[in-house]
Write a protein that holds these residues in place. Structure first.
Motif, short mmCIF file in Angstrom:
data_model
loop_
_atom_site.label_atom_id
_atom_site.label_comp_id
_atom_site.label_asym_id
_atom_site.label_seq_id
_atom_site.Cartn_x
_atom_site.Cartn_y
_atom_site.Cartn_z
N GLY A 187 25.91 47.87 13.99
CA GLY A 187 26.61 47.75 12.71
C GLY A 187 26.53 49.03 11.88
O GLY A 187 25.84 49.97 12.23
N LYS A 188 27.29 48.99 10.80
CA LYS A 188 27.47 50.16 9.93
C LYS A 188 26.13 50.71 9.42
O LYS A 188 25.96 51.93 9.32
N ASP A 189 25.19 49.84 9.09
CA ASP A 189 23.92 50.28 8.51
C ASP A 189 22.78 50.35 9.53
O ASP A 189 21.61 50.42 9.15
N ALA A 190 23.12 50.31 10.82
CA ALA A 190 22.08 50.26 11.86
C ALA A 190 21.11 51.44 11.77
O ALA A 190 19.89 51.26 11.80
N SER A 191 21.65 52.65 11.61
CA SER A 191 20.78 53.84 11.56
C SER A 191 19.86 53.80 10.34
O SER A 191 18.70 54.19 10.41
N GLU A 192 20.40 53.32 9.23
CA GLU A 192 19.60 53.26 8.00
C GLU A 192 18.43 52.28 8.17
O GLU A 192 17.31 52.56 7.76
N LEU A 193 18.70 51.15 8.82
CA LEU A 193 17.64 50.16 9.05
C LEU A 193 16.58 50.71 10.01
O LEU A 193 15.38 50.56 9.78
N ILE A 194 17.04 51.36 11.08
CA ILE A 194 16.09 51.94 12.05
C ILE A 194 15.19 52.94 11.33
O ILE A 194 13.96 52.90 11.45
N GLN A 195 15.80 53.84 10.54
CA GLN A 195 14.99 54.86 9.87
C GLN A 195 14.06 54.25 8.83
O GLN A 195 12.94 54.74 8.62
N LEU A 196 14.49 53.18 8.19
CA LEU A 196 13.66 52.50 7.20
C LEU A 196 12.35 52.00 7.82
O LEU A 196 11.32 51.93 7.15
N MET A 197 12.38 51.69 9.12
CA MET A 197 11.21 51.10 9.77
C MET A 197 10.22 52.11 10.32
O MET A 197 9.11 51.76 10.68
N THR A 198 10.64 53.39 10.44
CA THR A 198 9.73 54.36 11.07
C THR A 198 9.60 55.67 10.30
O THR A 198 10.62 56.19 9.78
N PRO A 199 8.38 56.23 10.23
CA PRO A 199 8.19 57.55 9.61
C PRO A 199 8.60 58.70 10.52
O PRO A 199 8.54 59.85 10.11
N ARG A 200 9.00 58.41 11.77
CA ARG A 200 9.48 59.49 12.64
C ARG A 200 10.87 59.91 12.17
O ARG A 200 11.73 59.05 11.91
N ASN A 201 11.10 61.19 12.04
CA ASN A 201 12.38 61.70 11.55
C ASN A 201 13.47 61.54 12.61
O ASN A 201 13.47 62.27 13.60
N LEU A 202 14.39 60.60 12.38
CA LEU A 202 15.46 60.37 13.36
C LEU A 202 16.80 60.92 12.87
O LEU A 202 17.84 60.63 13.45
N SER A 203 16.75 61.77 11.82
CA SER A 203 18.00 62.26 11.24
C SER A 203 18.76 63.16 12.20
O SER A 203 19.97 63.28 12.12
N LYS A 204 18.03 63.80 13.13
CA LYS A 204 18.71 64.67 14.11
C LYS A 204 18.67 64.05 15.50
O LYS A 204 18.80 64.76 16.51
N SER A 205 18.47 62.73 15.56
CA SER A 205 18.34 62.07 16.87
C SER A 205 19.66 62.14 17.63
O SER A 205 20.74 62.22 17.05
N ILE A 206 19.55 62.09 18.95
CA ILE A 206 20.68 62.36 19.84
C ILE A 206 21.01 61.12 20.67
O ILE A 206 20.11 60.42 21.13
N GLU A 207 22.30 60.88 20.85
CA GLU A 207 22.74 59.75 21.68
C GLU A 207 22.26 59.94 23.11
O GLU A 207 22.33 61.05 23.65
N GLY A 208 21.74 58.86 23.71
CA GLY A 208 21.26 58.96 25.09
C GLY A 208 19.81 59.40 25.19
O GLY A 208 19.34 59.73 26.28
#
Ligand code: THG
Length: 373
Positions: free
Chosen positions: A71-92
């Protein structure tokens, strides 16, 4: 000795591979994510240890459930749950991530798979992350869908996993980099394969989305695997302790924060992204930790762990042993322990009180770094 068995039921879910592994000499199960997880086959723990380090094993780790967030907010929810920086995360790519609550305590330590910004899988350890994610999504009014799809991981672990996998999927599989995933074909079906797994012996995890295709693949491994000495196996207590692979619920839990568990490199407090417990973790980092997960080596040749065991120094409790096993490589018992400040330093001595055959109950040990190898 009386050996009680686990009573199966719908609630205590079997896996798509249960029928196969039970025919192959499965001896014990444990329970993980309300599901059966194989814990031992007819080979002894030491036999399977050497086998895993030399050959290749196929593991039913379907109990590592996937929580799918779309869903539209999936990335925001994932990041909300972890202190690991996923802002530059890559598909695959896969990301090992501590999941923390609003006080910075550990909820889970999954591998997270990014398909794209609106589709993620969270490959969870043993706690109900789906409920936590749903609660957050409801509270935040997020536009997401959260489910547990029918995905059943089969792990192929050991140094010969590369030969076995390339025989089945072709040589392209050898180009797959550590913690990346991609779809590969075998016999008309497509399989999600990741270069990952809960051992340090090299290997792959196949996220099976079609039961029949999964069983076809399982059978193929054993049909062609003789030349690689393939055997059924399961996450291995000795190998994983030596390698320092942590087990949620055993080594770490809801009373521990990521800094105490050595997850410092997965905590980013210096960037502008939002996650639960950020301010609390900043305070903890500022004040320092009061306990730390360390290795422990004990001068004995056998241990049976069914809970945690206190460690003493000068008749004072200085921490607790949380997992331990005899290691043939070290010819001693090695374990993972949460040690109080100021005792969490290498070479710190301790005593442990065990009721054993010799009746000499007090044994000596030393603290060390993780991993052991
Ligand atoms: N594979 C998959 N899902 C899982 C596990 C798995 N879910 C449950 C459980 N295992 C989660 N726990 C861990 C613990 C350690 C690792 C993976 C999952 C691990 N750690 C590597 C290490 O510590 O070196 C790599 C971490 C990194 O550098 O990113 O592999 O096994 N699918």
């Amino acid at each position: 000795m009386n050996s009680p068995t686990v009573a199966k039921s719908r609630r205590l879910r079997s896996t798509i591979y249960s029928s196969r592994i039970e025919k192959q000499g499965l001896k014990s199960y444990t329970v993980y994510n309300h599901m059966l997880l194989p814990a031992g086959f007819s080979d002894s723990l030491e036999e399977s240890y050497y086998h895993l380090k030399e050959h290749v094993q196929v593991w039913d780790v379907a109990a590592e459930r996937q929580i799918q967030i779309t869903g539209k907010d999936a990335s925001e929810l994932i990041q909300l749950m972890t202190p690991r920086n996923l802002s530059k995360s890559i598909e695959g790519k896969c990301y090992y991530c501590p999941i923390v609550d609003d006080n910075g305590f550990l909820i889970n330590d999954p591998v997270i798979l990014k398909f794209n910004d609106s589709k993620w899988w969270v490959s969870i350890a043993d706690s109900d992350l789906l409920l936590f994610a749903k609660g957050l999504a409801i509270g935040k009014n997020f536009d997401v869908n959260i489910s547990e799809p029918n995905v059943n991981i089969m792990a192929v672990q050991g140094p010969k996993s590369f030969s076995l996998m390339s025989r089945v999927f072709g040589k392209e599989i050898l180009d797959l980099k550590f913690y990346n995933f991609k779809y590969y074909d075998f016999n008309g079906s497509s399989y999600l394969v990741a270069r990952s797994g809960w051992s340090k012996q090299g290997g792959f995890e196949i996220y099976v989305e079609d039961d029949d295709a999964g069983l076809k693949l399982y059978d193929e491994f054993f049909k062609i695997g003789d030349e690689f000495k393939v055997k059924p196996g399961c996450p291995h207590l000795i190998e994983r302790i030596e390698s320092g692979l942590l087990s949620y619920g055993n080594d770490i839990d809801l009373n521990d924060n990521p800094f105490e568990c050595g997850f410092d490199k997965f905590v980013d407090l210096d960037n502008e992204f939002n996650f639960l417990g950020k301010e609390k973790l900043k305070k903890i980092k500022q004040n320092g930790i009061s306990k730390k997960l360390m290795g422990a080596i004990i001068d004995i040749k056998e241990i049976q762990m069914t809970g945690s065991l206190s460690l003493f120094f000068d008749n004072k409790v200085i921490g607790e042993l949380r997992s331990a096993v005899y290691s043939p490589t070290f010819d001693k018992v090695i374990g993972i322990a949460m040690i109080d400040k100021p005792y969490f330093k290498v070479d710190q001595e301790f005593e442990i009180n065990l009721i054993d055959k010799s009746n000499k109950n007090i044994h000596k040990g030393k603290i060390c770094e993780l991993p052991f190898v």
